[in-house]
Write a protein that holds these residues in place. Sequence first.
Motif, PDB file in Angstrom:
ATOM      1  N   GLU A   1       0.828  -1.216   0.000  1.00  0.00           N
ATOM      2  CA  GLU A   1       0.000   0.000   0.000  1.00  0.00           C
ATOM      3  C   GLU A   1       0.856   1.258   0.000  1.00  0.00           C
TER       4      GLU A   1
ATOM      5  N   GLU B   1     -10.965  -0.806  -6.117  1.00  0.00           N
ATOM      6  CA  GLU B   1     -10.069  -1.328  -7.158  1.00  0.00           C
ATOM      7  C   GLU B   1      -9.658  -2.759  -6.860  1.00  0.00           C
ATOM      8  N   GLU B   2      -9.349  -3.025  -5.582  1.00  0.00           N
ATOM      9  CA  GLU B   2      -8.965  -4.392  -5.221  1.00  0.00           C
ATOM     10  C   GLU B   2     -10.144  -5.347  -5.369  1.00  0.00           C
TER      11      GLU B   2
ATOM     12  N   SER C   1      -3.617  11.103  -5.521  1.00  0.00           N
ATOM     13  CA  SER C   1      -3.503  11.307  -4.077  1.00  0.00           C
ATOM     14  C   SER C   1      -2.572  12.472  -3.766  1.00  0.00           C
TER      15      SER C   1
ATOM     16  N   THR D   1      -9.100   8.444  -1.523  1.00  0.00           N
ATOM     17  CA  THR D   1      -8.048   7.493  -1.891  1.00  0.00           C
ATOM     18  C   THR D   1      -8.318   6.114  -1.301  1.00  0.00           C
TER      19      THR D   1
ATOM     20  N   ARG E   1     -11.286   4.378  -3.076  1.00  0.00           N
ATOM     21  CA  ARG E   1     -10.896   3.980  -4.435  1.00  0.00           C
ATOM     22  C   ARG E   1     -10.010   2.743  -4.418  1.00  0.00           C
ATOM     23  N   ARG E   2      -9.099   2.678  -3.437  1.00  0.00           N
ATOM     24  CA  ARG E   2      -8.208   1.528  -3.364  1.00  0.00           C
ATOM     25  C   ARG E   2      -8.984   0.241  -3.077  1.00  0.00           C
TER      26      ARG E   2
ATOM     27  N   MET F   1      -3.994  -2.573   5.654  1.00  0.00           N
ATOM     28  CA  MET F   1      -4.473  -1.547   4.727  1.00  0.00           C
ATOM     29  C   MET F   1      -4.576  -0.182   5.399  1.00  0.00           C
TER      30      MET F   1
ATOM     31  N   ASP G   1       0.597   7.056  -6.631  1.00  0.00           N
ATOM     32  CA  ASP G   1      -0.728   7.587  -6.978  1.00  0.00           C
ATOM     33  C   ASP G   1      -0.658   9.112  -7.119  1.00  0.00           C
TER      34      ASP G   1
ATOM     35  N   LEU H   1       1.938   1.841  -3.524  1.00  0.00           N
ATOM     36  CA  LEU H   1       0.835   2.287  -4.374  1.00  0.00           C
ATOM     37  C   LEU H   1       0.465   3.743  -4.083  1.00  0.00           C
ATOM     38  N   ILE H   2       0.469   4.113  -2.802  1.00  0.00           N
ATOM     39  CA  ILE H   2       0.160   5.503  -2.442  1.00  0.00           C
ATOM     40  C   ILE H   2       1.221   6.445  -3.002  1.00  0.00           C
TER      41      ILE H   2
END
Length: 380
Positions: A8, A207-208, A18, A200, A203-204, A231, A15, A11-12
């Motif tokens: 995570e 998406e998962e 974000s 954010t 959305r995460r 998470m 992004d 990914l952040i």
Amino acid sequence: MKAIILKELKLIRKDKRSFLFLLLMPVLFIVMFGSVFGGTGDSGGITLRVVDQDGTEASRSFLERAGQIIDVKAADASELDEQIGKIGQGQFSALLVIPSGFEAAMKQGVPADVKLYRDPAAAASLAPIEAILNGISNGYREQKLAGALASMGQSQAEAERTLASPIRIENVSTASDRFNYVDQVVPGMTVMFVFFIMITMSRRFFEEKKTGLLSRIRSTSIKPLHYLIGMWIPFALTVVAQCAVLFAFGHLVYDLNLGDLSALALIVAALSVAGTGLGLGLSFVMPGEGAAMVVTQLISMGGAMLGGLWVPSYMLPQFVQTIGHFTPQYWAQHSLVNVIAHNAHIADVAGGVVVLLTFGLAGLALAFFRLPGFLRTAAS
């Protein structure tokens, strides 16, 4: 759980959306509001425009007395009509004119008139100016009376006792809500954009859910609680980093006083729990990403208005202030301003911190109970 946290965080970091909402936008808002209000917000200064048609020692002395109390801006006598016209256009509210013959009238012992052109629609802003002018006028009167008493044979000390007021006002300094506007706008914009982390987060998770990652996680030995914590931690750390950057920006660019850093850090930690906890609960309650976006913006913008993030809470209508007490934004802003503007310490903001943690833990508890159902919908 460690692998989930690292995933995570990566990914952040990648992004860009974000980054836009959590850092770039609040910085732009801080700069915009700081520029509009001059970065100071010092509302204590009063400006009075003056046209001196007399141009004598007496008129200059009068303006010097006024200049010791208020900001006097002189205009040329030839600009009188233009200055009066600007009052009618609403460009400013008052103009003081000292007409010709001011000094001559004072020497003759007759009233020396001055004219205050005023906008009747600006009575509130004119009241301090009128009070100051009346005070100066009273000073001249006392000076004249002192001269009369001296001519009657009284000494200066006797004249002062005669003219002394029977009432004495003692000034006692105490805490005030008047502070540099940056003390309001930096924490206000920081708190407002902290809650955009919920966009954010939702959305995460969706998406998962769409990519099937949640289905695969459900088939492994990973416990739901470990997944939830894994998470949540990266987003909480992101909020802490966001607040650190924004407060550092305010300190370096606008010389923002950060106050007790330990108290500030405690509030930021509690704010992080509140924002991400509510975001986690929201993600598992909303039926889809679109609905989550709408509710997130409603919470962020509505809470900003009700919680006093744009203007100090005490300037809002009473019913809005009452409603604002039920928002986490109010408690975060109130606690931050107390530390930054009023030198509060941990004990002073403990109540606000407890309220923020309550909001966050309520969101986390909701997420924990909703997670199994959310995972089942991902598997179907």
